[in-house]
Structure formats: C-alpha cells, structure tokens
Design a protein around this motif. Structure first.
Motif: not given
Length: 165
Positions: A79-81, A129-133
């Motif tokens: 779960n690494i961008p 983070s907003t995109w990835w999560y």
C-alpha cells in the motif's frame, strides 16, 4: 526515451526530488545509463543499487515504475503510493489480467504514456495521500492485489491448501 520524456514533463519541484534507481546490472552490461542520465540532466539524483530499495521507498512520497515488474506487485501490496508506465501498453498481459490492469488505468495508477504519468504526479504532488487513499484507488489496488500479489499471514498453510486442491 520514455523515461526521459517522463522526467521532461515533471514540474521542477517534482523533478528536483526525483531519484532514478538504475538497473542493478546496468554497469555490468555496459548500458551507459549513468552517462545518458548525466547528459540529459546532470542534476538528476541517481541510485546505483547500493542502498536497500526499501530504505529509498520509505523516504519517498511516491514510487514510479517504468516497466512491469515484481516491484509494482510489492509496492501495491504494501500500500505504498505507486504509479507505473511502460511502452508496450498491455500487449504483454494475459487476457484474464487485462481488466485488473484497466482498473489501475481508470484510477490513475497505471499510465499508457510517460507524459500522462508525469501529469498525474504534477497534479497530486502536494497531496498524494488524498488521491492514494481515496476509495476508488484503494478498491482498484485491493482487487489487483487479491488477484496478483496477495499477502498472507499464514503463507505455508495457504500454500499447502493451493497445492493439495
């Protein structure tokens, strides 16, 4: 050429943070990667495989893969961008896997051109983070990982089940 195009299309802020990890056998095979990158931009930071890749990843905001490799499976399962692009589209992917890769295209993890992946980085750089999560990215990532890089808490037991079916 695709890697150079990718870097050319990065915003200066992103480009200044870039670390290019050279293939471990590049020096042995005499690919002149260091020289080519230096000719392109002497300020690009290069990693020659002397550091553990996980240590570099831990310090990274986002990891970009420029070829289909186990590295993609590893960063996605951890779960690494992660972003990816390569030159042969999905031509090398088996038919049953294409829908899973298409899901990654739809959420912006996999890109079909170096310009597209650079634009994605430019657009999310200040808030990866907003995109990835986001739900849609995480759902596509999980579907892909469940099929191709499932992590197991009991690998021996799970392997035994697969082998004794």
């Amino acid at each position: 050429e695709d890697q150079l195009s990718f870097v050319k299309n990065l915003n200066l802020e992103c480009r200044n943070e870039l670390i290019v990890r050279l293939h471990p056998s590049a020096k042995i095979l005499n690919w002149f990667e260091q020289e080519r990158w230096s000719d392109f931009d002497p300020n690009i930071k290069l990693d020659f495989g002397e550091k553990r890749v996980i240590d570099i990843i831990k310090k990274s905001r986002i990891v970009v893969h420029s070829y289909d490799s186990t590295g993609i499976l590893e960063t996605l399962s951890l779960n690494i961008p992660t972003l990816a692009f390569w030159q042969n589209n999905l031509d090398h992917v088996r038919d049953h896997a294409i829908p899973y890769y298409r899901d990654l295209v739809d959420v912006g993890i996999f890109h079909l051109s170096p310009e597209s992946v650079a634009n994605k980085i430019n657009s999310i750089w200040d808030d990866v983070s907003t995109w990835w999560y986001s739900d849609k990215v995480q759902e596509a990532r999980k579907r892909f990982c469940e099929r191709f890089s499932l992590e197991s808490k009991k690998p021996i037991s799970d392997l035994k089940k697969v082998l004794t079916k």
